[in-house]
Design a protein around this motif. Structure first.
Motif, PDB file in Angstrom:
ATOM      1  N   TRP A 104       8.279  -6.639  32.785  1.00 44.89           N
ATOM      2  CA  TRP A 104       9.546  -6.218  33.371  1.00 44.89           C
ATOM      3  C   TRP A 104       9.326  -5.199  34.481  1.00 44.89           C
ATOM      4  CZ3 TRP A 104      11.284  -1.109  33.113  1.00 44.89           C
ATOM      5  CH2 TRP A 104      12.551  -0.884  33.686  1.00 44.89           C
ATOM      6  N   TYR A 105       8.479  -4.211  34.225  1.00 41.12           N
ATOM      7  CA  TYR A 105       8.275  -3.130  35.187  1.00 41.12           C
ATOM      8  C   TYR A 105       7.639  -3.648  36.471  1.00 41.12           C
ATOM      9  CZ  TYR A 105       7.020   1.476  37.007  1.00 41.12           C
ATOM     10  OH  TYR A 105       6.901   2.592  37.790  1.00 41.12           O
ATOM     11  N   ARG A 106       6.736  -4.612  36.322  1.00 36.87           N
ATOM     12  CA  ARG A 106       6.100  -5.183  37.516  1.00 36.87           C
ATOM     13  C   ARG A 106       7.166  -5.757  38.457  1.00 36.87           C
ATOM     14  NH1 ARG A 106       5.457  -7.497  41.549  1.00 36.87           N
ATOM     15  NH2 ARG A 106       3.867  -9.000  42.207  1.00 36.87           N
ATOM     16  N   ARG A 107       8.223  -6.355  37.891  1.00 38.20           N
ATOM     17  CA  ARG A 107       9.282  -6.931  38.736  1.00 38.20           C
ATOM     18  C   ARG A 107      10.082  -5.856  39.466  1.00 38.20           C
ATOM     19  NH1 ARG A 107      10.523 -10.313  33.974  1.00 38.20           N
ATOM     20  NH2 ARG A 107       9.456 -12.319  34.208  1.00 38.20           N
ATOM     21  N   GLN A 108      10.069  -4.649  38.945  1.00 35.84           N
ATOM     22  CA  GLN A 108      10.807  -3.557  39.587  1.00 35.84           C
ATOM     23  C   GLN A 108      10.016  -2.945  40.741  1.00 35.84           C
ATOM     24  OE1 GLN A 108      13.779  -3.643  37.969  1.00 35.84           O
ATOM     25  NE2 GLN A 108      12.631  -5.046  36.625  1.00 35.84           N
ATOM     26  N   LEU A 109       8.722  -3.196  40.775  1.00 38.70           N
ATOM     27  CA  LEU A 109       7.868  -2.554  41.771  1.00 38.70           C
ATOM     28  C   LEU A 109       7.935  -3.261  43.122  1.00 38.70           C
ATOM     29  CD1 LEU A 109       4.654  -1.939  39.615  1.00 38.70           C
ATOM     30  CD2 LEU A 109       6.255  -0.188  40.418  1.00 38.70           C
ATOM     31  N   PRO A 110       8.047  -2.507  44.193  1.00 39.06           N
ATOM     32  CA  PRO A 110       7.984  -3.119  45.523  1.00 39.06           C
ATOM     33  C   PRO A 110       6.556  -3.479  45.932  1.00 39.06           C
ATOM     34  CG  PRO A 110       8.259  -0.750  45.722  1.00 39.06           C
ATOM     35  CD  PRO A 110       8.362  -1.063  44.257  1.00 39.06           C
ATOM     36  N   ALA A 111       5.575  -2.969  45.225  1.00 40.51           N
ATOM     37  CA  ALA A 111       4.169  -3.174  45.589  1.00 40.51           C
ATOM     38  C   ALA A 111       3.766  -4.634  45.494  1.00 40.51           C
ATOM     39  CB  ALA A 111       3.267  -2.340  44.684  1.00 40.51           C
ATOM     40  N   LYS A 112       2.858  -5.040  46.387  1.00 40.36           N
ATOM     41  CA  LYS A 112       2.178  -6.319  46.259  1.00 40.36           C
ATOM     42  C   LYS A 112       1.075  -6.160  45.218  1.00 40.36           C
ATOM     43  CE  LYS A 112       4.227  -8.610  49.658  1.00 40.36           C
ATOM     44  NZ  LYS A 112       5.022  -9.844  49.434  1.00 40.36           N
ATOM     45  N   VAL A 113       0.973  -7.126  44.325  1.00 43.44           N
ATOM     46  CA  VAL A 113      -0.034  -7.062  43.264  1.00 43.44           C
ATOM     47  C   VAL A 113      -1.211  -7.957  43.625  1.00 43.44           C
ATOM     48  CG1 VAL A 113      -0.534  -7.540  40.838  1.00 43.44           C
ATOM     49  CG2 VAL A 113       1.647  -6.495  41.482  1.00 43.44           C
ATOM     50  N   ARG A 183       0.693 -13.805  33.793  1.00 39.57           N
ATOM     51  CA  ARG A 183       2.148 -13.845  33.693  1.00 39.57           C
ATOM     52  C   ARG A 183       2.747 -12.440  33.613  1.00 39.57           C
ATOM     53  NH1 ARG A 183       0.777 -18.903  31.500  1.00 39.57           N
ATOM     54  NH2 ARG A 183       2.210 -20.552  32.147  1.00 39.57           N
ATOM     55  N   ILE A 184       1.951 -11.484  33.177  1.00 40.02           N
ATOM     56  CA  ILE A 184       2.381 -10.084  33.213  1.00 40.02           C
ATOM     57  C   ILE A 184       2.237  -9.535  34.630  1.00 40.02           C
ATOM     58  CG2 ILE A 184       1.849  -7.747  32.410  1.00 40.02           C
ATOM     59  CD1 ILE A 184       0.952  -8.957  29.758  1.00 40.02           C
ATOM     60  N   ALA A 185       1.090  -9.797  35.259  1.00 42.38           N
ATOM     61  CA  ALA A 185       0.792  -9.227  36.575  1.00 42.38           C
ATOM     62  C   ALA A 185       1.561  -9.888  37.705  1.00 42.38           C
ATOM     63  CB  ALA A 185      -0.706  -9.328  36.853  1.00 42.38           C
ATOM     64  N   GLN A 186       1.822 -11.204  37.597  1.00 44.16           N
ATOM     65  CA  GLN A 186       2.521 -11.961  38.631  1.00 44.16           C
ATOM     66  C   GLN A 186       1.966 -11.628  40.025  1.00 44.16           C
ATOM     67  OE1 GLN A 186       6.924 -11.489  37.704  1.00 44.16           O
ATOM     68  NE2 GLN A 186       6.001 -10.301  36.059  1.00 44.16           N
ATOM     69  N   PRO A 187       0.687 -11.916  40.250  1.00 43.42           N
ATOM     70  CA  PRO A 187       0.028 -11.476  41.487  1.00 43.42           C
ATOM     71  C   PRO A 187       0.548 -12.155  42.752  1.00 43.42           C
ATOM     72  CG  PRO A 187      -1.411 -12.906  40.197  1.00 43.42           C
ATOM     73  CD  PRO A 187      -0.229 -12.611  39.337  1.00 43.42           C
ATOM     74  N   ASP A 188       0.559 -11.365  43.836  1.00 48.12           N
ATOM     75  CA  ASP A 188       0.842 -11.892  45.169  1.00 48.12           C
ATOM     76  C   ASP A 188      -0.444 -12.399  45.820  1.00 48.12           C
ATOM     77  OD1 ASP A 188       3.774 -10.997  45.662  1.00 48.12           O
ATOM     78  OD2 ASP A 188       2.778  -9.215  44.873  1.00 48.12           O
ATOM     79  N   ILE A 189      -1.564 -11.782  45.462  1.00 49.66           N
ATOM     80  CA  ILE A 189      -2.882 -12.232  45.887  1.00 49.66           C
ATOM     81  C   ILE A 189      -3.748 -12.301  44.636  1.00 49.66           C
ATOM     82  CG2 ILE A 189      -4.930 -11.746  47.282  1.00 49.66           C
ATOM     83  CD1 ILE A 189      -3.154 -10.101  49.149  1.00 49.66           C
ATOM     84  N   ALA A 190      -4.272 -13.468  44.328  1.00 49.65           N
ATOM     85  CA  ALA A 190      -5.157 -13.639  43.167  1.00 49.65           C
ATOM     86  C   ALA A 190      -6.514 -14.112  43.657  1.00 49.65           C
ATOM     87  CB  ALA A 190      -4.569 -14.637  42.179  1.00 49.65           C
ATOM     88  N   LEU A 191      -7.575 -13.590  43.080  1.00 48.13           N
ATOM     89  CA  LEU A 191      -8.922 -13.938  43.529  1.00 48.13           C
ATOM     90  C   LEU A 191      -9.838 -14.208  42.344  1.00 48.13           C
ATOM     91  CD1 LEU A 191     -11.028 -12.673  46.402  1.00 48.13           C
ATOM     92  CD2 LEU A 191     -11.961 -12.293  44.115  1.00 48.13           C
ATOM     93  N   ILE A 192     -10.635 -15.261  42.467  1.00 51.35           N
ATOM     94  CA  ILE A 192     -11.670 -15.585  41.464  1.00 51.35           C
ATOM     95  C   ILE A 192     -13.023 -15.345  42.116  1.00 51.35           C
ATOM     96  CG2 ILE A 192     -12.584 -17.329  39.904  1.00 51.35           C
ATOM     97  CD1 ILE A 192      -9.870 -18.771  40.098  1.00 51.35           C
TER      98      ILE A 192
END
Length: 465
Positions: A104-113, A183-192
């Motif tokens: 929930w809190y991640r959705r409130q953040l304006p930050a890119k994850v 699903r918690i982090a919901q990243p805008d940029i994901a890297l492997i």
């Protein structure tokens, strides 16, 4: 954490108002504001919300009173507890509740994850990317390797509204863990970062590792980008079959982001990206690959290659990650944070590169590689052959597969190769004084369970004549 009313916390977790039996004014608790989340009663501060988590060594429920005494305004618990000073919310699973709150809190953040996963290099890649991005943006990152179902939520919940980027790690020991975390982090940029044999006890085979790491795509935010290492064909093929849009980075000509001219000099190295030479002031060839991965992240975050190069130039390695230091007349390479076959190879390469530019006997203090399952003996035998092929002069091996590693090394090594086998780290440490010589270049590496930092501490106390 953004100040949050307890009533809102209750609503997020979809539970009833906390059990505040002994409190005369329930509304006062509902309107009270929490400003941080804690799972450690030793570090609780006034206005914290304390989650009581039951672990292998400690049970947070045993410290509920202490948390309240230190000023916690709310406690989340699986067991009955009453307090006149704090709101109490009882849930079925405090770890799941922590994850629900973080989602929930991640959705409130304006930050890119930015979320980073892979078999190796997660922490170094994160640290390099954070070090570069923080020069131009307000950033928050995981403390240490907070990459599991407790550490990731705590990292997210510690972010502030003013942060522009939040950089996290997603780790996994078994199937399904990355899917949950992403699903918690919901990243805008994901890297492997890469795919190597690691945690095989939980995964069984490399194909399962590929599937697990690629599941980071399941939680991507809208219009997110997935970055994968294009040098790993199995990973590329799997992502292609998934039908998930992705971009590649690597050394291969077909990659979208290409690194070239990789040069490792033991304690440092350099790579070229987009015509720019990047000086990398940390040890090991894998650090160069991690730098390329970090550049892929930073490029998509909007950083220029010049700003990236300038920031990387002053980067310092983290604790127990190819950390090179002088201990009296010894050169010590402390890489004992963790170990798998790929990171072992990188560490041995680093040891031998340093030996090429400075005199000294090469010594490898070697612990086991944990969580390799049925292939443990096979991988430890390969490690022994790698040690011999590299030309390591002295091996000190400890742990359940020490004999396997030593025997394999002895079979392939030159006649002057020396090896010593010990049942455990303590026995190894007790014999260092009789083995270590002035001028030795010493690599210390093994999984966390080997506790090889004890060897580092012992070396610091030795008097070498």
């Amino acid at each position: 954490m953004k100040p949050t009313r307890i009533a809102q916390l209750v609503d997020v977790l979809k539970k009833r108002i906390p059990n505040i039996n002994a409190c005369s004014d329930a509304a006062a608790h509902a309107d009270a504001v929490i400003t941080a989340i804690s799972t450690d009663s030793r570090t609780v501060k006034p206005a914290d919300c304390f989650f009581a988590i039951e672990g292998d060594n400690f049970d947070g429920h045993d410290f509920l009173d202490r948390a309240v005494e230190k000023g916690a305004r709310c406690v989340i618990t699986q067991k009955r507890f009453q307090s006149q000073k704090a709101a109490v919310l009882r849930v079925d699973d405090t770890i799941k509740a922590l994850g629900d709150l973080a989602r929930w809190y991640r959705r409130q953040l304006p930050a890119k994850v930015i979320a980073i996963t892979g078999s190796a290099g997660k922490t170094t890649t994160r640290q390099i990317a954070f070090g570069a991005l923080k020069e131009c943006f307000k950033c928050h990152q995981s403390p240490k390797s907070f990459n599991n179902n407790i550490g990731l939520p705590l990292t997210i919940l510690a972010a502030e509204p003013e942060h522009e980027f939040l950089i996290v790690e997603l780790g996994s020991n078994a199937a399904g863990e990355i899917s949950y975390l992403t699903r918690i982090a919901q990243p805008d940029i994901a890297l492997i970062t890469n795919i190597y044999p690691a945690h095989l006890a939980g995964f069984g085979c490399i194909e399962n590792i590929v599937r697990e790491k690629a599941s980071i795509s399941e939680g991507l935010a809208p219009e997110a980008v997935l970055l994968i290492n294009g040098d790993f064909e199995e990973l590329v093929a799997h992502c292609r079959d998934l039908g998930v849009p992705y971009a590649t980075f690597g050394k291969s000509p077909g990659c979208d982001i290409i690194g070239s001219d990789f040069v490792s000099r033991g304690m440092s190295g350099q790579i070229s990206v987009e015509g720019k030479t990047i000086d990398v002031p940390i040890a090991g060839s894998a650090s160069l690959e991690n730098t390329l991965a970090a550049w892929a992240v930073c490029k998509h975050a909007g950083l220029s290659v010049d700003d990236f190069a300038r920031a990387v130039k002053t980067f310092e390695a983290g604790d127990m990650r190819l950390e090179i230091s002088k201990v009296g007349p010894l050169t010590v390479i402390d890489d004992c944070y963790n170990a798998n076959p790929a990171s072992m190879k990188n560490a041995v390469d680093c040891l031998m590169q340093i030996a090429r530019v400075q005199p000294g006997r090469t010594v490898f203090i070697c612990g086991q590689m944990a969580e390799l399952g049925k292939k443990s003996r096979q991988h430890h035998a390969r490690l022994g052959r790698l040690i011999a092929s590299a030309g390591v002069e002295v091996l000190l091996a400890a742990g359940p597969f020490a004999r396997t590693t030593a025997n394999a090394a002895q079979e392939k090594a030159d006649a002057d190769f020396e090896f010593f086998v010990f049942d455990d780290t303590e026995s190894l440490c007790n014999n260092l004084v009789d083995i270590i010589r002035r001028g030795d270049i010493i690599l210390i590496k093994g999984s966390r369970s080997a506790r090889l930092e004890k060897a580092t501490e012992k070396l610091q106390k030795l008097v070498i004549l």
